[in-house]
Structure formats: C-alpha cells, structure tokens
Write an enzyme that holds these catalytic residues in place. Structure first.
Site, PDB file in Angstrom:
ATOM      1  N   GLY A  13       0.814  -1.213   0.000  1.00 16.27           N
ATOM      2  CA  GLY A  13       0.000   0.000   0.000  1.00 16.27           C
ATOM      3  C   GLY A  13       0.842   1.256   0.000  1.00 16.27           C
ATOM      4  O   GLY A  13       0.553   2.219  -0.731  1.00 16.27           O
ATOM      5  N   ASN A 183      -0.624 -15.919 -10.920  1.00 18.67           N
ATOM      6  CA  ASN A 183       0.178 -16.403  -9.805  1.00 18.67           C
ATOM      7  C   ASN A 183       0.444 -17.903  -9.906  1.00 18.67           C
ATOM      8  O   ASN A 183       1.506 -18.371  -9.511  1.00 18.67           O
ATOM      9  CB  ASN A 183      -0.515 -16.074  -8.482  1.00 18.67           C
ATOM     10  CG  ASN A 183      -0.357 -14.618  -8.092  1.00 18.67           C
ATOM     11  OD1 ASN A 183      -0.100 -13.772  -8.943  1.00 18.67           O
ATOM     12  ND2 ASN A 183      -0.512 -14.316  -6.823  1.00 18.67           N
ATOM     13  N   GLU A 186       3.139 -18.193 -12.268  1.00 18.21           N
ATOM     14  CA  GLU A 186       4.330 -17.734 -11.547  1.00 18.21           C
ATOM     15  C   GLU A 186       4.920 -18.863 -10.688  1.00 18.21           C
ATOM     16  O   GLU A 186       6.134 -19.085 -10.675  1.00 18.21           O
ATOM     17  CB  GLU A 186       3.952 -16.538 -10.675  1.00 18.21           C
ATOM     18  CG  GLU A 186       5.050 -15.988  -9.784  1.00 18.21           C
ATOM     19  CD  GLU A 186       4.514 -14.907  -8.858  1.00 18.21           C
ATOM     20  OE1 GLU A 186       4.775 -14.987  -7.648  1.00 18.21           O
ATOM     21  OE2 GLU A 186       3.812 -13.987  -9.350  1.00 18.21           O
TER      22      GLU A 186
END
Length: 461
Positions: A13, A183, A186
């Site tokens: 963030g 993902n 990945e």
C-alpha cells in the site's frame, strides 16, 4: 477535494501510494494505525492523512474512488462494511489485493444493490512493481472503471511502445481471476527455474559462480525474463565473508494461497493444470524438512556425473519447451473459465499487459501477444504454428534433460510434469479406456464405445 483515496499502508500500500503521489495525483490516505498515514503524508504536497474514516471519505471528489490495499479475505469485508456508512451512490471501491475472484464477484453484487461500484483489480509486481509501475488487471462495471482509469493506467508499468500495462479485463471478478492464474503460472515458472538449478548444481558440484553465469547466459537469450534475471542475481549474491547467501537459505518454501486457489478451482471445474498443481505440491513437500533429512540418511545419493557435451544448450531448449507447456495449461484454463462465465477476456491484451511490471514478464509473452493478436479464438496454445515449430525443435532436448535427471536421481518435478502433459495432451488414443472399464467392472458406472453410440454396461464376471 482529492482525486483518489488509498486505504491500507502496508508494504504494498505504501509503495502504491508513493507511485500515485509521484505521478502528481492528489491523494488521501488512511490506515488503522493513523500514525503511518501521518508519517507518509509528511512533506508531501497534495497528500492528506486522515485520522477518521468519515474525514477520509469526505476528502474525496465525487464520485469517490477508494483503493483498498488490505489482506485478502475477511479483512476486505470488514473494511467495506466500515466505509459504507459514509459512501454515496456511484462511489467506487477498488480492491487491489489478492482476493479470490468469486469473493470479489459476491462483493460486487452486494455493493451494486446499494448503488456502490466495486472494481476487482489484480496487481502484480511485488513491492518494487507497486512503487515503480505494476501490471494492473481491473474488472467489473466498465463505466465505473472509467472514473479510475486515468490513475491506474498512469501509475502502471508501460511497454516499449508506450502502452500502459493496465487494461480493462472484463466483467465481474475477471481481474482477480486472471491475477490468480497469473500467480499459478508464476509458481510453475519459479519451480521450473528451481528444477534447472537442481540440474546445474548437480552437474557442476556447487560451483555457484559458474551456475550463476549459466543463468545469466540464459537471460541474454530467448529465456529472458524477470525471474531469470533475479535468479542470476540471487545466485551471485555473497555474504560479508565471501560465502554465497543461497547456501544459507533454508530450503522450505512458503506461499500465500493463490497457487492453491488455481488448483482447487481447476479440480472443481474439471480442467487439467498438472504443472501448476505440481509446483504447489513441491512447496508442500519442501515443508517436510525433518522427514527429508531422515530419509536422506537412509537412501544413498547418486554420485555426481559430468554433464554431457551439449548439456547447457539442451537445458536452455528444454526450459523453453517446458515454459510453453506451463503457459499452454494456464491459458487453456483461463479460456475455459472465460467461456463459462462470459467474462470477455482478451488474451492478446492479457499477454500484452504482462510484458512489463509483473513477476512473470518475459520475452515469451511477446510471442504470445503476437499469436493471440492473429488468432484471438485460438482453442489451445499448442495449436499455434509458431509454438508447434518450437515444440518440435526442442522436444528432443527436453527428453534428454529429463532422462539425465532420472538417470542421476535428480528431482525435477515441474519438468517431468510438463513433459508428461505434452505426451498426454497430444495422445489421440489414450489408455483411459481401461479406467472406464475398471469403473464399470467394480461399480457399474457404464461406459461409452468408439464404434457406436449409447451408454453401455457389461457383466464382467
């Protein structure tokens, strides 16, 4: 009034907020630990740290755009519930975390009933990507997305032609869906490189500098990718005493669950992704460190064998072959779910926005983008002529490398899975007929025939 609000100043963030600020967008930030927001906004013109949710929401221009950077799961629902009393119709919440796509679809449906828009945005690139430009995969209400498009498309990574690595993906939770599959790919890409490391480490007796040079050599050619680049860098990293750090890292892999979601979803939908499943299972197996140590003491390890003359070249070709199989599985999986859920995913777009900013960025994705640009409705990647040419050219190398591993007792689970997938998916006459006969024998589950239509059952005894 500020352009956008960001809730959640953890590692990702904070990096994303810095990215937004650096691109000149006025920004409001809020965090449960208010001091983090205050510290972030310090000496930053155009950034407002808010000490209450009400102040946070009221500081934003209408219709409000709020980016959530919080942990997936229950936390997302709790944050949304806390924001709702202060939101108005047409406001938009964008979940940029790793949420499960079906959870995102449920949230969108519930919020749309209240007149609030919800955008599912997969974000890839890790901390560095969030800071310097990630790949962003937004989905949901397209008109609502337009309110946030300028910010997201500006802060995303950009390709060499200047195009943004943020593009609208499709309806519902398709943004989080493709990020989930990203993902999974990945996981498999990473395990593929771990398999390659196992092979070269065996062949070159832990000559780490030479091993690192091999990966650096691969990075300069057709296997160029972010993961290959950092692998070479990792292998060369030395401690203060001159020892290589890689030898001091415990061989137990962790995960956050997105790869497991791919496998679970694939099983529920009846779709084969064996290499992604193997990559996930390999991480589970790595956690059995004590058992592995105990068994290693009981079973003799094979002595190191010299690599054969063409080993380095054939390993390079085998890695490319295996990479094709990984992506063939991932894209076939996405295509099936896309058709079922009518998401409207464009695979050319997907291959394009994954070329920069994200963990799986690679030269190979440019090949995929070209293929899907010419054949947008391609049923399976192995049907594309450019892919067929590569597979046929590199198949022998793939088999030689796997054979070398088998003969020398080297664990290469991803490579073996990928080669097995290739052999299975191109088999016109498989042995599954025997499975059907077995099921009918012990359970009267019936079977179909290849010589006439109908459903049949045999009294076998």
């Amino acid at each position: 009034m500020n352009k956008v609000g960001l809730y959640g100043l953890g590692v990702m963030g904070t990096s994303l907020a810095e990215n937004i600020y650096r691109h000149g967008f006025s920004l409001s930030v809020y965090n449960i630990e208010v001091q983090k927001a205050i510290q972030f906004a310090e000496n930053k013109d155009g950034v407002m740290a808010c000490e209450s949710l009400e102040a946070f929401v009221n500081s934003l221009a209408k219709p409000r755009v709020i980016i959530l950077m919080v942990t997936a799961g229950k936390a997302v629902d709790e944050v949304i519930a806390s924001l709702l009393p202060y939101l108005q119709q047409e406001d938009c919440i964008i979940d940029c975390g790793n949420s499960f796509y079906l959870d995102s679809e449920k949230r969108q449906q519930e919020l749309e009933q209240k007149g609030i828009h919800f955008i599912s945005a997969g974000v890839s690139g890790g901390e560095r990507g969030a800071l310097l430009g990630p790949s962003i995969m937004p989905s949901g209400n397209r008109s609502a997305y337009q309110n946030a498009a300028e910010v997201l498309e500006t802060i995303a990574a950009h390709n060499s032609d200047g195009s943004s690595c943020c593009h609208y993906i499709g309806i519902k939770g398709s943004g989080h869906f493709v990020k989930m599959v990203h993902n999974g790919i990945e996981y498999a890409d990473m395990q593929l490189l771990a398999d390659a490391y196992a092979l070269v480490r065996f062949a070159y007796a832990d000559d780490t500098e030479q091993i690192a040079s091999i990966f650096a050599h691969y990075q300069s050619g057709m296997l160029s990718s972010y993961l290959m680049e950092i692998t070479a860098s990792i292998l060369r990293y030395q401690e203060w005493d001159g020892t290589f750090l890689i030898h001091h890292i415990l061989d137990v892999a962790k995960q956050k669950g997105t790869g497991k979601w791919v496998v679970q979803t694939a099983i529920e939908e009846g779709i084969a992704v064996p290499s992604i499943e193997q990559a996930v299972s390999s991480r589970f197996l790595s956690e059995q460190k004590n058992l592995r140590n105990e068994l290693a003491a009981h079973y003799e390890k094979k002595q190191q064998a010299n690599p054969y003359d063409t080993f380095i070249k054939e390993l390079e070709e085998a890695l490319y072959f295996m990479k094709i199989m990984i992506y063939a599985q991932g894209f076939a999986f996405m295509q099936r779910i896309n058709e079922k859920n009518e998401y409207g995913i464009c695979f050319h777009t997907l291959a394009t926005i994954w070329q920069e900013g994200c963990i799986i960025k690679s030269a190979f994705l440019k090949t995929l983008a070209h293929i899907y640009d010419e054949q947008p409705d391609l049923e399976h990647l192995l049907l594309a002529k450019p892919i067929q040419e590569k597979v046929q050219s590199y198949e022998a190398s793939a088999r030689n490398v796997v054979a070398y591993a088998v003969q020398n007792g080297i664990s290469i689970p991803l490579m073996m899975s990928a080669l097995s997938y290739y052999d299975a998916i191109r088999c016109a006459d498989s042995t599954t007929a025997l499975l059907q006969a077995q099921r009918d024998y012990f359970g009267a589950h019936t079977y179909e025939r290849n010589d006439r239509k109908g459903v049949f059952h045999t009294i076998w005894e």
